[in-house]
Scaffold this motif. Sequence first.
Motif, PDB file in Angstrom:
ATOM      1  N   ILE A   1      39.192  53.642  61.060  1.00  0.00           N
ATOM      2  CA  ILE A   1      40.192  54.064  60.226  1.00  0.00           C
ATOM      3  C   ILE A   1      40.307  52.911  59.073  1.00  0.00           C
ATOM      4  O   ILE A   1      40.367  51.530  59.532  1.00  0.00           O
ATOM      5  N   VAL A   2      39.963  53.275  57.864  1.00  0.00           N
ATOM      6  CA  VAL A   2      40.137  52.049  56.754  1.00  0.00           C
ATOM      7  C   VAL A   2      41.469  52.118  56.389  1.00  0.00           C
ATOM      8  O   VAL A   2      41.998  53.037  55.722  1.00  0.00           O
ATOM      9  N   SER A   3      41.819  50.935  56.151  1.00  0.00           N
ATOM     10  CA  SER A   3      43.310  50.709  55.836  1.00  0.00           C
ATOM     11  C   SER A   3      43.700  49.484  55.081  1.00  0.00           C
ATOM     12  O   SER A   3      42.659  48.556  55.137  1.00  0.00           O
ATOM     13  N   PHE A   4      44.894  49.327  54.628  1.00  0.00           N
ATOM     14  CA  PHE A   4      45.333  47.948  54.004  1.00  0.00           C
ATOM     15  C   PHE A   4      46.279  47.491  55.002  1.00  0.00           C
ATOM     16  O   PHE A   4      47.262  47.882  55.270  1.00  0.00           O
ATOM     17  N   ASN A   5      45.980  46.235  54.953  1.00  0.00           N
ATOM     18  CA  ASN A   5      46.896  45.380  56.159  1.00  0.00           C
ATOM     19  C   ASN A   5      48.180  44.595  55.527  1.00  0.00           C
ATOM     20  O   ASN A   5      48.942  44.318  56.335  1.00  0.00           O
ATOM     21  N   THR A   6      47.994  44.462  54.198  1.00  0.00           N
ATOM     22  CA  THR A   6      49.280  43.713  53.648  1.00  0.00           C
ATOM     23  C   THR A   6      49.813  44.403  52.601  1.00  0.00           C
ATOM     24  O   THR A   6      49.185  45.429  52.050  1.00  0.00           O
ATOM     25  N   LEU A   7      50.762  43.992  52.026  1.00  0.00           N
ATOM     26  CA  LEU A   7      51.500  44.781  50.961  1.00  0.00           C
ATOM     27  C   LEU A   7      50.730  44.498  49.560  1.00  0.00           C
ATOM     28  O   LEU A   7      50.484  45.277  48.806  1.00  0.00           O
ATOM     29  N   MET A   8      50.381  43.359  49.295  1.00  0.00           N
ATOM     30  CA  MET A   8      49.369  43.008  48.282  1.00  0.00           C
ATOM     31  C   MET A   8      48.091  43.453  48.256  1.00  0.00           C
ATOM     32  O   MET A   8      47.148  43.185  47.379  1.00  0.00           O
ATOM     33  N   ALA A   9      47.598  43.945  49.370  1.00  0.00           N
ATOM     34  CA  ALA A   9      45.933  44.255  49.682  1.00  0.00           C
ATOM     35  C   ALA A   9      45.682  45.213  48.703  1.00  0.00           C
ATOM     36  O   ALA A   9      44.459  45.193  48.109  1.00  0.00           O
ATOM     37  N   PRO A  10      46.259  46.397  48.508  1.00  0.00           N
ATOM     38  CA  PRO A  10      45.944  47.369  47.472  1.00  0.00           C
ATOM     39  C   PRO A  10      45.683  46.757  46.363  1.00  0.00           C
ATOM     40  O   PRO A  10      44.407  46.845  45.474  1.00  0.00           O
ATOM     41  N   PHE A  11      46.629  45.964  45.644  1.00  0.00           N
ATOM     42  CA  PHE A  11      46.483  45.477  44.353  1.00  0.00           C
ATOM     43  C   PHE A  11      45.271  44.454  44.229  1.00  0.00           C
ATOM     44  O   PHE A  11      44.291  44.371  43.305  1.00  0.00           O
ATOM     45  N   SER A  12      45.170  43.358  45.289  1.00  0.00           N
ATOM     46  CA  SER A  12      44.262  42.353  45.340  1.00  0.00           C
ATOM     47  C   SER A  12      42.660  43.199  45.673  1.00  0.00           C
ATOM     48  O   SER A  12      41.700  42.514  44.578  1.00  0.00           O
ATOM     49  N   THR A  13      42.695  44.096  46.266  1.00  0.00           N
ATOM     50  CA  THR A  13      41.233  44.611  46.542  1.00  0.00           C
ATOM     51  C   THR A  13      40.846  45.314  45.239  1.00  0.00           C
ATOM     52  O   THR A  13      39.791  45.338  44.960  1.00  0.00           O
ATOM     53  N   THR A  14      41.750  45.807  44.783  1.00  0.00           N
ATOM     54  CA  THR A  14      41.418  46.750  43.419  1.00  0.00           C
ATOM     55  C   THR A  14      40.874  45.896  42.250  1.00  0.00           C
ATOM     56  O   THR A  14      39.969  45.910  41.455  1.00  0.00           O
ATOM     57  N   ILE A  15      41.616  44.636  42.104  1.00  0.00           N
ATOM     58  CA  ILE A  15      41.177  43.622  40.977  1.00  0.00           C
ATOM     59  C   ILE A  15      40.105  42.974  41.512  1.00  0.00           C
ATOM     60  O   ILE A  15      39.049  42.941  40.576  1.00  0.00           O
ATOM     61  N   GLN A  16      39.605  42.569  42.573  1.00  0.00           N
ATOM     62  CA  GLN A  16      38.610  42.221  43.297  1.00  0.00           C
ATOM     63  C   GLN A  16      37.336  43.082  42.763  1.00  0.00           C
ATOM     64  O   GLN A  16      36.278  42.715  42.375  1.00  0.00           O
ATOM     65  N   LEU A  17      37.625  44.170  43.284  1.00  0.00           N
ATOM     66  CA  LEU A  17      36.536  45.347  42.926  1.00  0.00           C
ATOM     67  C   LEU A  17      36.301  45.400  41.527  1.00  0.00           C
ATOM     68  O   LEU A  17      35.122  45.433  41.228  1.00  0.00           O
ATOM     69  N   SER A  18      37.246  45.623  40.903  1.00  0.00           N
ATOM     70  CA  SER A  18      36.956  45.868  39.525  1.00  0.00           C
ATOM     71  C   SER A  18      36.304  44.461  38.477  1.00  0.00           C
ATOM     72  O   SER A  18      35.502  44.672  37.781  1.00  0.00           O
ATOM     73  N   LEU A  19      36.742  43.424  39.028  1.00  0.00           N
ATOM     74  CA  LEU A  19      35.947  42.219  38.456  1.00  0.00           C
ATOM     75  C   LEU A  19      34.505  42.146  38.768  1.00  0.00           C
ATOM     76  O   LEU A  19      33.620  41.708  37.915  1.00  0.00           O
ATOM     77  N   THR A  20      34.228  42.330  39.963  1.00  0.00           N
ATOM     78  CA  THR A  20      32.994  42.319  40.463  1.00  0.00           C
ATOM     79  C   THR A  20      32.026  43.385  39.789  1.00  0.00           C
ATOM     80  O   THR A  20      31.085  43.244  39.330  1.00  0.00           O
ATOM     81  N   THR A  21      32.649  44.793  39.831  1.00  0.00           N
ATOM     82  CA  THR A  21      32.124  45.836  38.928  1.00  0.00           C
ATOM     83  C   THR A  21      31.881  45.218  37.607  1.00  0.00           C
ATOM     84  O   THR A  21      30.545  45.343  36.880  1.00  0.00           O
ATOM     85  N   GLY A  22      32.680  44.572  36.818  1.00  0.00           N
ATOM     86  CA  GLY A  22      32.635  44.071  35.641  1.00  0.00           C
ATOM     87  C   GLY A  22      31.452  42.959  35.467  1.00  0.00           C
ATOM     88  O   GLY A  22      30.657  42.971  34.441  1.00  0.00           O
ATOM     89  N   LEU A  23      31.356  41.992  36.410  1.00  0.00           N
ATOM     90  CA  LEU A  23      30.246  41.108  36.409  1.00  0.00           C
ATOM     91  C   LEU A  23      28.828  41.676  36.440  1.00  0.00           C
ATOM     92  O   LEU A  23      28.085  41.197  35.783  1.00  0.00           O
ATOM     93  N   VAL A  24      28.925  42.597  37.309  1.00  0.00           N
ATOM     94  CA  VAL A  24      27.347  43.173  37.591  1.00  0.00           C
ATOM     95  C   VAL A  24      27.023  44.184  36.506  1.00  0.00           C
ATOM     96  O   VAL A  24      26.016  43.934  36.006  1.00  0.00           O
ATOM     97  N   VAL A  25      27.828  44.930  35.952  1.00  0.00           N
ATOM     98  CA  VAL A  25      27.604  46.030  34.991  1.00  0.00           C
ATOM     99  C   VAL A  25      27.383  45.519  33.766  1.00  0.00           C
ATOM    100  O   VAL A  25      26.569  45.762  32.982  1.00  0.00           O
ATOM    101  N   ALA A  26      28.192  44.534  33.436  1.00  0.00           N
ATOM    102  CA  ALA A  26      28.118  43.843  32.215  1.00  0.00           C
ATOM    103  C   ALA A  26      26.968  42.508  31.935  1.00  0.00           C
ATOM    104  O   ALA A  26      26.974  41.869  31.260  1.00  0.00           O
ATOM    105  N   SER A  27      26.286  42.295  33.139  1.00  0.00           N
ATOM    106  CA  SER A  27      25.253  41.289  33.246  1.00  0.00           C
ATOM    107  C   SER A  27      24.413  41.340  32.096  1.00  0.00           C
ATOM    108  O   SER A  27      24.000  40.179  31.768  1.00  0.00           O
TER     109      SER A  27
END
Length: 300
Positions: free
Chosen positions: A59-85
């Motif tokens: 089961i994939v879940s979020f363990n903390t209250l801020m986890a959805p926000f921080s994970t979304t920001i991390q994934l988006s920034l990583t995508t931005g760095l890779v795609v805009a490379s």
Amino acid sequence: MPLVEHLRELRNRLAKGLLAIAAVTIVALVYSEELMQFLTKTVPKCAEGVTSNGGNCAIVSFNTLMAPFSTTIQLSLTTGLVVASPVWLYQLWAFIAPGLHKNEKKYTYAFVAAAVPLFSAGAYLAYLILPISVKVLISLTPEGSANILSLGDVLDFTLRMVLVFGLAFELPLVLVMLNLTGVLSGRRMAGWWRGVIMGVFVFGAVITPTTDPVGMIALAGPITVLYFGAVGFSLLNDRRRRRGNPDAELDDDEASALDLTPEAVGSIDPVGAPRALPEQSTGAHGGSAAHRVNGYDDIT
């Protein structure tokens, strides 16, 4: 170009690269849910109404209250760095290129042209191996325990595997570039083959978390093939270099071979001895015997 102009150009290049990263990051934020589903396909999720018991699913879940926000920001920034490379790498190249020589630019073009497909092949191989790795890791869960995975941990594990596989595929390219610049010879690389193969398989066993040999062979096998390809290319390049310059592979403190074979001496042509002093050759003081004392020229 003055220093101020260099700083102004650097600022403009950085601004263009950051704008490209920001634009792709905003688009990734809009499609963040689709991106998360794509990256978590490797996890065998529990179906609706099925509970996680042992290693059957997770089961994939979020363990903390801020986890959805921080994970979304991390994934988006990583995508931005890779795609805009391509954009920010070009800006970096455009800033450095004016200071490079023609040969250095040629090597850089060749390096980039080969590095991109090699990294992409490694990343794709990692994505193919990830489902096997995750299933093996989940299967170790004992009965009566549930697999509740943090989405952030799953994304970190996926990105780490992709990055490691992609960089590992760059090793043969680095060896080829060292050979082209004259730092490393093909003969020396060929002499390392036992240690390299051993190191590659140990690296594959450590970096792939599966207990079966599939992941290790999937990583070590292609790298070994690429390594021998790099050795073959380096040997051919060394042969071409020796053909143009026999002393090309000598070290800085190594003397070149000398041809000490004696050669026949030709006939000797007689050469008239000139006068010792200019006055003797130009006939100063008449140049006659009247100016000789005891058989010697009395010039002085």
